[in-house]
Design an enzyme around this catalytic site. Structure first.
Site, PDB file in Angstrom:
ATOM      1  N   SER A 114      49.413  38.812  41.311  1.00  0.00           N
ATOM      2  CA  SER A 114      50.179  39.966  40.826  1.00  0.00           C
ATOM      3  C   SER A 114      51.661  39.648  40.785  1.00  0.00           C
ATOM      4  O   SER A 114      52.378  40.090  39.886  1.00  0.00           O
ATOM      5  CB  SER A 114      49.909  41.206  41.683  1.00  0.00           C
ATOM      6  OG  SER A 114      50.223  40.969  43.043  1.00  0.00           O
ATOM      7  N   GLU A 115      52.175  38.858  41.768  1.00  0.00           N
ATOM      8  CA  GLU A 115      53.556  38.397  41.739  1.00  0.00           C
ATOM      9  C   GLU A 115      53.680  36.999  42.326  1.00  0.00           C
ATOM     10  O   GLU A 115      52.937  36.624  43.241  1.00  0.00           O
ATOM     11  CB  GLU A 115      54.492  39.330  42.529  1.00  0.00           C
ATOM     12  CG  GLU A 115      54.869  40.613  41.816  1.00  0.00           C
ATOM     13  CD  GLU A 115      54.032  41.791  42.254  1.00  0.00           C
ATOM     14  OE1 GLU A 115      54.194  42.886  41.690  1.00  0.00           O
ATOM     15  OE2 GLU A 115      53.198  41.622  43.168  1.00  0.00           O
ATOM     16  N   THR A 116      54.623  36.264  41.782  1.00  0.00           N
ATOM     17  CA  THR A 116      55.065  34.978  42.302  1.00  0.00           C
ATOM     18  C   THR A 116      56.576  35.056  42.452  1.00  0.00           C
ATOM     19  O   THR A 116      57.259  35.559  41.552  1.00  0.00           O
ATOM     20  CB  THR A 116      54.700  33.825  41.353  1.00  0.00           C
ATOM     21  OG1 THR A 116      53.276  33.765  41.222  1.00  0.00           O
ATOM     22  CG2 THR A 116      55.209  32.483  41.856  1.00  0.00           C
ATOM     23  N   HIS A 170      55.760  44.062  48.211  1.00  0.00           N
ATOM     24  CA  HIS A 170      55.097  42.986  48.960  1.00  0.00           C
ATOM     25  C   HIS A 170      55.754  41.631  48.689  1.00  0.00           C
ATOM     26  O   HIS A 170      55.842  40.805  49.606  1.00  0.00           O
ATOM     27  CB  HIS A 170      53.569  43.029  48.746  1.00  0.00           C
ATOM     28  CG  HIS A 170      52.998  42.076  47.755  1.00  0.00           C
ATOM     29  ND1 HIS A 170      52.931  42.346  46.414  1.00  0.00           N
ATOM     30  CD2 HIS A 170      52.422  40.853  47.925  1.00  0.00           C
ATOM     31  CE1 HIS A 170      52.355  41.331  45.784  1.00  0.00           C
ATOM     32  NE2 HIS A 170      52.036  40.414  46.674  1.00  0.00           N
TER      33      HIS A 170
END
Length: 273
Positions: free
Chosen positions: A44-46, A75
């Site tokens: 979902s995110e990097t 997060h």
């Protein structure tokens, strides 16, 4: 080669929270490189850990989804602060890490576990009726079952719908084909005396349902605080429908909302870039 982490954020135990990829020493990577990496990791995110551009910050971060960059996300904030500290980073101020991101400076409290200070909402207030109707259609709930709704946007664009109970939230089976661009949250209360106060769910384009969402929980807490419903804080859970077990701890200190949860390194190695 660059230090690489996969961090589990908000999980009640390892592999039960929201995974985050963090690449440190990323100053020589271009924006195009970062986007390609985020698309490849398919999380979902990097995030990319960089040298700060202001003396007030301990580090700078850029946050990418597989489809674009975010000014702020919850997060990734906790997971990146965790990686910074695990790499031996020394905050300028004892007990607080200062993160620089596109949304500005964000404080991360390091005592008793990591918790970030919720940034100001950039859009709040009730949803317009047309937006609410579209959102209810995508969620598969009747407008009559909605007991509250609000823009809770602190960067990603969240809008939240509150149902009468956590059980109703868990029963929702959405279909966003009619509203693919929606960034939607669901909120429902557990009965008094339950271990958690609220169940939260989050849906975003290109991700589907998100396991555990710090930014949404932060702005929901600010909404509840404005309405006098947050008290001194509470515990929320998220991720049940995805077989995750996320736990978000909200702490209210005056006008400040702190959003905390566990952070664990699951994989650590080197990015050969």
């Amino acid at each position: 080669m660059k230090p690489y982490f996969q961090v589990d954020v908000f999980g009640t135990e390892p592999l039960m929270g929201n995974p985050l990829a963090v690449i440190a020493a990323a100053d020589d990577l271009s924006e195009q490189d970062m986007q390609r990496i985020a698309r490849w990791t398919n999380l979902s995110e990097t995030t990319f850990l960089l040298e700060p551009t202001t003396k007030d910050a301990d580090y700078r971060v850029r946050i990418f989804t597989p489809t674009g960059e975010l000014p702020f996300a919850g997060h990734p904030t906790l997971g990146t602060a965790h990686a910074f500290l695990e790499l031996g980073g020394k905050p300028k101020t004892e007990g607080v890490v200062i993160q620089e991101c596109a949304a500005g400076l964000v404080r991360v409290r390091t005592s008793e576990g990591l918790a970030f200070e919720a940034p100001p909402t950039i859009k709040k207030g009730p949803l317009l009726d047309a937006h609410l109707q579209r959102l209810c259609g995508a969620l598969g709930v009747s407008p009559e079952s909605v007991i509250g709704h609000q823009w809770v946007d602190n960067g990603p664009g969240w809008a939240v719908v509150e149902l009468a109970s956590a059980q109703e939230v868990l029963a929702v089976e959405p279909d966003f084909s009619s509203f693919p661009e929606a960034k939607a949250g669901l909120l429902g209360a557990y009965p008094a005396g339950s271990p958690a106060a609220f169940e939260v769910r989050a849906f975003a384009p290109g991700i589907g349902e998100d396991p555990v969402t710090g930014s949404l929980n932060a702005s929901i807490a600010q909404w509840l605080q404005r309405e006098g419903r947050a008290g001194a804080g509470y515990r929320a859970t998220q991720g049940q429908k995805l077989q995750h077990a996320g736990e978000i701890m909200i702490d209210i200190a005056g006008e400040t909302v702190w959003v905390g949860g566990s952070t664990r390194t699951i994989f650590r190695g080197e990015a050969i870039l």
